[in-house]
Design a protein around this motif. Structure first.
Motif, PDB file in Angstrom:
ATOM      1  N   TYR A  19      33.654  10.015  -3.970  1.00 36.30           N
ATOM      2  CA  TYR A  19      33.009   8.738  -3.635  1.00 36.30           C
ATOM      3  C   TYR A  19      33.689   8.025  -2.467  1.00 36.30           C
ATOM      4  N   ILE A  20      34.750   8.589  -1.944  1.00 36.08           N
ATOM      5  CA  ILE A  20      35.326   8.064  -0.703  1.00 36.08           C
ATOM      6  C   ILE A  20      34.367   8.282   0.461  1.00 36.08           C
ATOM      7  N   TYR A  21      33.648   9.407   0.458  1.00 37.00           N
ATOM      8  CA  TYR A  21      32.962   9.877   1.655  1.00 37.00           C
ATOM      9  C   TYR A  21      31.493   9.452   1.786  1.00 37.00           C
ATOM     10  N   LEU A  24      31.078   5.972   3.242  1.00 34.39           N
ATOM     11  CA  LEU A  24      31.468   5.956   4.656  1.00 34.39           C
ATOM     12  C   LEU A  24      30.362   6.507   5.542  1.00 34.39           C
ATOM     13  N   ALA A 195      31.868  -0.285   3.726  1.00 39.76           N
ATOM     14  CA  ALA A 195      32.843   0.785   3.956  1.00 39.76           C
ATOM     15  C   ALA A 195      32.740   1.327   5.371  1.00 39.76           C
ATOM     16  N   GLN A 369      36.835   0.387   0.237  1.00 32.45           N
ATOM     17  CA  GLN A 369      37.039   1.602  -0.545  1.00 32.45           C
ATOM     18  C   GLN A 369      37.551   1.281  -1.945  1.00 32.45           C
ATOM     19  N   ASN A 372      34.716  -0.322  -3.964  1.00 33.09           N
ATOM     20  CA  ASN A 372      33.748   0.669  -4.435  1.00 33.09           C
ATOM     21  C   ASN A 372      34.285   1.457  -5.618  1.00 33.09           C
ATOM     22  N   GLN A 373      35.560   1.818  -5.561  1.00 32.26           N
ATOM     23  CA  GLN A 373      36.153   2.603  -6.644  1.00 32.26           C
ATOM     24  C   GLN A 373      36.246   1.793  -7.940  1.00 32.26           C
TER      25      GLN A 373
END
Length: 462
Positions: A19-21, A24, A195, A369, A372-373
């Motif tokens: 879910y980092i990407y 973005l 993000a 980030q 979102n996490q």
């Protein structure tokens, strides 16, 4: 630890890393649409170089995102076989729609975006940029629809009994537009816009601090800041709407988010604090009656508390839910304050003189980030003990054949591989940033133009 906890940790780790990407790529894609749109409108090649530069970064993010997302689908079958059988019809239709309507659109136009600069017209390339961005946004729609159905099931009936039970769709559109899907999609989209825009801001701020590519950095900063400002305020309203849905359909989750136990009393809204689970009390700084007002528009209205639910039906990790939710809220208001101050100074043409603020913006890429996490942690941990709210418990959704040792072994391997992937991502991202956009900036005579960067293929290879 038992298999359930280990499997939950494993899935949480893999999806948190993945879910980092996607956020973005969604947010950066939107910024690229504005950049290339400005190029078509003004004819200024600086915007063309800007789009090319961020396209290379987009390609890197897209590639790592695809690689890290594949593992999760296998985990459904290996660790969560009962769950997979139970929701297979629902998830199958949503994920098939994602592949047909979203991923195919995104990946189909990605080649034109990356390598079509000197092969198609400017307008066709701009359309490709829009299509890639829309594809990434459509992909988010179907993933969020599938997850939202777990939170607020609709448009289904149950076929079979016991281990043979499964949810079968009776109304596809009722499933798609389940009570929480639209609000959660907007919430996820705006988080992604934040993000991506803060990635643009961070890179531009870094160049300004280093006194490199100044014309490029200032214009990129302006685009990123405008998207971030609008998104941060929009998130305030989208988040409020999403919380209203939680209050109506998942009252136990809302009670855990705010540490509210007594159903007969008005509910305070905590600014920060912690939950004493043993004595069922919350300690911290709170605004009396604020949660009641936001939920029922009355400071005296009672809000359903955790004591209204059986202990086994409450979220067990109360402090994780509580702290994650409050970190998300705190970051949301911090982003509003940061973008507002930044935009005021930007309009007054004093922003880039504030080097300390440029350092803040350079590191601010981490804030969306984290938000979102922890927002995802709030949503998923707060849903417990249900994997499908009110229908299937997490403890009943496991694969019977998987052992704790197998999960530990695979978790160690995933940690090792994902750590390498993250290190590779940071290395390549830093390399692209250090290399810069690859043109001679009139504000920085030390930059030397490279003919190899004329074509997009040359850009990407660097």
């Amino acid at each position: 630890m038992d298999v359930e906890i280990l499997s939950r940790i494993q899935f949480a780790f893999t999806i948190a890393f993945h879910y980092i990407y996607p956020p973005l790529s969604i947010g950066l894609g939107l910024c690229m649409v504005f950049m290339e749109g400005m190029y078509l409108r003004t004819g200024d090649v600086l915007y063309e170089d800007m789009t090319k530069f961020f396209t290379r970064i987009f390609a890197l993010i897209f590639g790592i995102g695809v690689a890290t997302g594949i593992v999760m689908e296998f985990e459904f079958g290996t660790n969560w076989a009962v769950y997979s059988k139970y929701v297979g019809d629902v998830f199958g239709s949503a994920l098939a729609a994602e592949g047909i309507f979203a991923f195919a659109l995104e990946s189909g136009f990605l080649g034109v975006l990356l390598f079509g600069w000197n092969r198609v017209s400017k307008r066709v390339h701009f359309i490709a940029t829009i299509m890639v961005t829309l594809g990434s946004m459509f992909s988010a729609i179907w993933i969020v629809v599938a997850n939202s159905w777990q939170q607020t099931p609709a448009g289904y009936h149950i076929v079979g009994q016991g281990l043979e039970a499964r949810a079968e769709i009776t109304d596809f559109w009722a499933m798609v537009f389940n009570p929480s899907s639209v609000d959660r999609i907007l919430h996820v989209w705006i988080g992604a816009f934040l993000a991506g825009s803060f990635l643009v801001i961070s890179i531009a701020a870094y160049y300004i601090i280093k006194n490199r590519h100044m014309a490029f950095a200032k214009k990129a900063f302006g685009i990123g800041l405008t998207v971030a400002l609008l998104s941060s305020y929009a998130q305030l309203f989208a988040g409020h709407r999403s919380a209203h849905v939680v209050a109506e359909y998942q009252p136990a989750k809302l009670a855990a988010m705010e540490g509210h136990f007594d159903s007969s009393s008005a509910a305070a809204m905590y600014l920060f604090g912690y939950i004493d689970t043993k004595n069922e009390r919350t300690h911290g700084v709170a605004v009396p009656g604020a949660l009641s007002f936001l939920t029922h528009f009355s400071f005296d209205a009672p809000v359903t508390g955790l004591k209204a639910f059986k202990p086994e039906d409450r979220p067990q990790a109360l402090n994780i839910v509580f702290q994650s939710y409050h970190i998300m809220i705190a970051i949301g208001f911090a982003l509003i304050a940061l973008t507002t101050v930044g935009y005021i100074l930007f309009r007054k043409k004093k922003l880039f003189e504030k080097r300390w603020l440029m350092h803040v913006f350079a590191w601010s890429v981490l804030l969306p980030q984290v938000a979102n996490q922890v927002g995802w942690f709030t949503a998923e941990t707060g849903r417990q003990p249900w994997v499908v709210y009110g229908l299937l418990r997490t403890s009943d959704a496991l694969s019977e054949a998987v052992t704790a040792n197998q999960v530990v072994f695979s978790l160690v391997l995933f940690t090792f591989v994902y750590t390498l992937l993250f290190a590779l991502f940071i290395f390549l991202l830093n390399r692209k940033i250090q290399h810069g956009p690859g043109f001679k900036d009139s504000d920085d005579e030390s930059e030397i133009h490279s003919p190899q960067l004329e074509g997009m293929a040359g850009n990407f290879s660097r």
